[in-house]
Design an enzyme around this catalytic site. Structure first.
Site, PDB file in Angstrom:
ATOM      1  N   ALA A  63       0.866  -1.174   0.000  1.00 28.62           N
ATOM      2  CA  ALA A  63       0.000   0.000   0.000  1.00 28.62           C
ATOM      3  C   ALA A  63       0.905   1.226   0.000  1.00 28.62           C
ATOM      4  O   ALA A  63       2.069   1.157   0.408  1.00 28.62           O
ATOM      5  CB  ALA A  63      -0.901  -0.021   1.223  1.00 28.62           C
ATOM      6  N   GLY A 108       0.635  -4.911   1.010  1.00 31.32           N
ATOM      7  CA  GLY A 108      -0.554  -5.015   0.161  1.00 31.32           C
ATOM      8  C   GLY A 108      -0.294  -5.761  -1.135  1.00 31.32           C
ATOM      9  O   GLY A 108      -1.226  -6.302  -1.749  1.00 31.32           O
ATOM     10  N   GLU A 111      -0.568  -9.325  -0.252  1.00 32.87           N
ATOM     11  CA  GLU A 111      -2.004  -9.547  -0.018  1.00 32.87           C
ATOM     12  C   GLU A 111      -2.783  -9.617  -1.335  1.00 32.87           C
ATOM     13  O   GLU A 111      -3.718 -10.407  -1.473  1.00 32.87           O
ATOM     14  CB  GLU A 111      -2.542  -8.431   0.887  1.00 32.87           C
ATOM     15  CG  GLU A 111      -1.989  -8.543   2.313  1.00 32.87           C
ATOM     16  CD  GLU A 111      -2.200  -7.295   3.150  1.00 32.87           C
ATOM     17  OE1 GLU A 111      -1.950  -6.178   2.644  1.00 32.87           O
ATOM     18  OE2 GLU A 111      -2.601  -7.427   4.315  1.00 32.87           O
ATOM     19  N   GLU A 131       4.519  -4.747   7.604  1.00 32.50           N
ATOM     20  CA  GLU A 131       3.721  -3.682   8.229  1.00 32.50           C
ATOM     21  C   GLU A 131       4.105  -3.354   9.662  1.00 32.50           C
ATOM     22  O   GLU A 131       4.123  -2.183  10.043  1.00 32.50           O
ATOM     23  CB  GLU A 131       2.222  -4.048   8.178  1.00 32.50           C
ATOM     24  CG  GLU A 131       1.603  -3.925   6.799  1.00 32.50           C
ATOM     25  CD  GLU A 131       1.716  -5.211   5.968  1.00 32.50           C
ATOM     26  OE1 GLU A 131       2.505  -6.104   6.336  1.00 32.50           O
ATOM     27  OE2 GLU A 131       1.016  -5.299   4.956  1.00 32.50           O
TER      28      GLU A 131
HETATM   29  N1  DAK Z   1       4.561   3.170  -0.956  1.00 41.33           N
HETATM   30  C1  DAK Z   1       4.899   4.318  -1.569  1.00 41.33           C
HETATM   31  N2  DAK Z   1       5.985   4.442  -2.380  1.00 41.33           N
HETATM   32  C2  DAK Z   1       6.751   3.356  -2.531  1.00 41.33           C
HETATM   33  C3  DAK Z   1       6.454   2.125  -1.912  1.00 41.33           C
HETATM   34  C4  DAK Z   1       5.296   2.053  -1.091  1.00 41.33           C
HETATM   35  N3  DAK Z   1       4.900   0.936  -0.500  1.00 41.33           N
HETATM   36  N4  DAK Z   1       7.414   1.252  -2.261  1.00 41.33           N
HETATM   37  C5  DAK Z   1       8.257   1.904  -3.070  1.00 41.33           C
HETATM   38  N5  DAK Z   1       7.863   3.174  -3.249  1.00 41.33           N
HETATM   39  C6  DAK Z   1       8.509   4.210  -4.035  1.00 41.33           C
HETATM   40  C7  DAK Z   1       9.724   4.769  -3.340  1.00 41.33           C
HETATM   41  O1  DAK Z   1       9.354   5.739  -2.383  1.00 41.33           O
HETATM   42  C8  DAK Z   1      10.485   5.342  -4.507  1.00 41.33           C
HETATM   43  O2  DAK Z   1       9.898   6.559  -4.859  1.00 41.33           O
HETATM   44  P1  DAK Z   1      10.830   7.875  -5.211  1.00 41.33           P
HETATM   45  O3  DAK Z   1      11.672   8.081  -4.014  1.00 41.33           O
HETATM   46  O4  DAK Z   1      11.619   7.438  -6.441  1.00 41.33           O
HETATM   47  O5  DAK Z   1       9.839   8.949  -5.487  1.00 41.33           O
HETATM   48  C9  DAK Z   1      10.205   4.362  -5.633  1.00 41.33           C
HETATM   49  O6  DAK Z   1       9.027   3.659  -5.238  1.00 41.33           O
HETATM   50  C10 DAK Z   1      11.322   3.353  -5.824  1.00 41.33           C
HETATM   51  O7  DAK Z   1      11.556   2.762  -4.563  1.00 41.33           O
HETATM   52  P2  DAK Z   1      13.010   2.651  -3.915  1.00 41.33           P
HETATM   53  O8  DAK Z   1      13.865   3.783  -4.375  1.00 41.33           O
HETATM   54  O9  DAK Z   1      12.811   2.466  -2.455  1.00 41.33           O
HETATM   55  O10 DAK Z   1      13.533   1.312  -4.590  1.00 41.33           O
HETATM   56  P3  DAK Z   1      14.584   0.283  -3.984  1.00 41.33           P
HETATM   57  O11 DAK Z   1      14.890  -0.666  -5.098  1.00 41.33           O
HETATM   58  O12 DAK Z   1      15.717   0.972  -3.337  1.00 41.33           O
HETATM   59  O13 DAK Z   1      13.802  -0.509  -2.838  1.00 41.33           O
HETATM   60  C11 DAK Z   1      11.905  -1.694  -1.918  1.00 41.33           C
HETATM   61  C12 DAK Z   1      12.722  -1.323  -3.186  1.00 41.33           C
HETATM   62  C13 DAK Z   1      10.655  -2.438  -2.334  1.00 41.33           C
HETATM   63  C14 DAK Z   1      12.768  -2.614  -1.028  1.00 41.33           C
HETATM   64  C15 DAK Z   1      11.575  -0.396  -1.140  1.00 41.33           C
HETATM   65  O14 DAK Z   1      10.961   0.522  -2.064  1.00 41.33           O
HETATM   66  C16 DAK Z   1      10.621  -0.616  -0.010  1.00 41.33           C
HETATM   67  O15 DAK Z   1      11.005  -1.116   1.072  1.00 41.33           O
HETATM   68  N6  DAK Z   1       9.348  -0.228  -0.198  1.00 41.33           N
HETATM   69  C17 DAK Z   1       8.353  -0.302   0.826  1.00 41.33           C
HETATM   70  C18 DAK Z   1       7.914  -1.721   0.993  1.00 41.33           C
HETATM   71  C19 DAK Z   1       6.904  -1.869   2.111  1.00 41.33           C
HETATM   72  O16 DAK Z   1       7.181  -1.603   3.290  1.00 41.33           O
HETATM   73  N7  DAK Z   1       5.683  -2.302   1.718  1.00 41.33           N
HETATM   74  C20 DAK Z   1       4.617  -2.464   2.644  1.00 41.33           C
HETATM   75  C21 DAK Z   1       3.817  -1.196   2.714  1.00 41.33           C
HETATM   76  S1  DAK Z   1       2.676  -1.246   4.033  1.00 41.33           S
HETATM   77  C22 DAK Z   1      -4.197  -0.994   6.398  1.00 41.33           C
HETATM   78  C23 DAK Z   1      -4.324  -0.932   5.033  1.00 41.33           C
HETATM   79  C24 DAK Z   1      -3.304  -1.365   4.242  1.00 41.33           C
HETATM   80  C25 DAK Z   1      -2.126  -1.826   4.774  1.00 41.33           C
HETATM   81  C26 DAK Z   1      -2.017  -1.879   6.145  1.00 41.33           C
HETATM   82  C27 DAK Z   1      -3.038  -1.470   6.967  1.00 41.33           C
HETATM   83  N8  DAK Z   1      -5.284  -0.563   7.235  1.00 41.33           N
HETATM   84  C28 DAK Z   1      -5.954   0.572   6.861  1.00 41.33           C
HETATM   85  C29 DAK Z   1      -5.320  -1.042   8.577  1.00 41.33           C
HETATM   86  C30 DAK Z   1      -1.046  -2.190   3.939  1.00 41.33           C
HETATM   87  C31 DAK Z   1       0.181  -1.849   4.292  1.00 41.33           C
HETATM   88  C32 DAK Z   1       1.309  -1.976   3.403  1.00 41.33           C
HETATM   89  O17 DAK Z   1       1.261  -2.516   2.330  1.00 41.33           O
END
Ligand code: DAK
Length: 258
Positions: A63, A108, A111, A131
């Site tokens: 997400a 997400g 998921e 998360e």
């Molecule tokens: N959200 C927003 N932007 C993201 C993103 C994300 N999840 N993942 C990557 N990006 C963006 C980065 O910010 C970057 O943008 P710029 O800086 O270029 O503008 C671009 O994508 C490229 O990413 P990186 O530069 O970070 O690329 P790397 O190869 O260095 O790293 C990575 C790739 C996948 C390891 C890293 O981007 C990363 O760790 N991303 C986040 C992964 C993550 O933590 N995903 C889980 C998100 S939490 C809920 C509803 C929904 C949810 C929970 C609760 N309720 C309402 C209760 C769901 C939660 C989630 O999914």
């Protein structure tokens, strides 16, 4: 530019999450468009759907953290509900779905893949539910579907540790069915979808519904679900043709979905 692309080639529908600049992270715009795409699938002619991410690096990296950061409690709950409603629509789509995971499937994204019937992945794929490291729980069904798909203990370990796993570990724990080199993944998804699409559509749909419904029930109740699914195939043209072809020792004609 659409955030979710959809095209149909013959009997296969292709959904592509299309925000490669953000590794296909799911913001509310993506969820809205995905919802509309799911509603627009022609269930008469499409027999299998493939879900993938745009670009070579990511299926869906979660997400959208930037969008979630400032949400109030009520907005957070509404965002979770929106995602859950769309993912449930995908999960209960009457026809089979395949997630072709080429790269990151985090939060997400994992998921979204789990809301599909079948997951295949590139050997570069990375899965995880990170998360709790962001101060939240999984919110689009991760606590529920991961525990059902792998095991409760493995799901708890992955969710509590927020540890990402590589493709080979995802294969070992049963989160994905098969791995391919990235440049072969989408052809493999096509082949799998074509194999499914060539089988009797009414029977395939009835099998999907029976499996999904039955998993929520006791085995005694679930067997009755299967009996109904089985019965529903009789007197269809496809059942007549499938069995007739076997008995006449010939290849069956293309199934007509009737
Ligand atoms: N959200 C927003 N932007 C993201 C993103 C994300 N999840 N993942 C990557 N990006 C963006 C980065 O910010 C970057 O943008 P710029 O800086 O270029 O503008 C671009 O994508 C490229 O990413 P990186 O530069 O970070 O690329 P790397 O190869 O260095 O790293 C990575 C790739 C996948 C390891 C890293 O981007 C990363 O760790 N991303 C986040 C992964 C993550 O933590 N995903 C889980 C998100 S939490 C809920 C509803 C929904 C949810 C929970 C609760 N309720 C309402 C209760 C769901 C939660 C989630 O999914």
């Amino acid at each position: 530019m659409s955030l979710v692309l959809y095209e149909q080639k013959e009997a296969i529908g292709y959904i592509t999450i299309n925000r490669p600049e953000a590794l296909n992270a799911l913001n509310s715009g993506v969820l809205e468009e995905l919802d509309k795409v799911l509603d627009a699938i022609d269930l008469e002619s499409v027999r299998c759907v493939i879900v993938r991410g745009a670009g070579e690096k990511s299926f869906v990296a979660g997400a959208d953290i930037a969008q979630m950061k400032g949400l109030t409690k009520a907005e957070g709950e509404a965002f979770g509900k929106r995602g859950n409603d769309v993912f449930r629509k995908l999960e209960t789509l009457p026809i089979p779905t395949i997630a072709a995971v080429g790269g990151y499937a985090l939060g997400g994204g994992c998921e979204l893949a789990m809301a599909c019937d079948i997951r295949i992945a590139s050997d570069t794929a990375v899965f995880g539910q990170p998360e709790v490291g962001l101060g939240i729980t999984p919110g689009f069904g991760g606590t529920q579907r991961l525990a059902r798909l792998v095991s409760p203990g493995m799901a708890k370990q992955l969710i509590y540790t927020a540890r990402n796993i590589k493709a080979d570990e995802a294969l070992r724990i049963g989160l994905v069915n098969a791995l391919y080199p990235l440049d072969e993944l989408y052809a493999a998804a096509d082949k799998l979808a074509s194999t499914i699409a060539a089988n009797a559509p009414i029977a395939v749909r009835a099998s999907k519904k029976a499996i999904n419904d039955g998993l929520q029930l006791s085995i005694d109740e679930a067997i009755v679900v299967e009996e109904k699914a089985f019965g529903s195939c009789f007197e269809t043209a496809d059942q007549q043709e499938g069995m007739g072809a076997f008995l006449e020792k010939r290849k069956h004609a293309p199934f007509a979905n009737k």
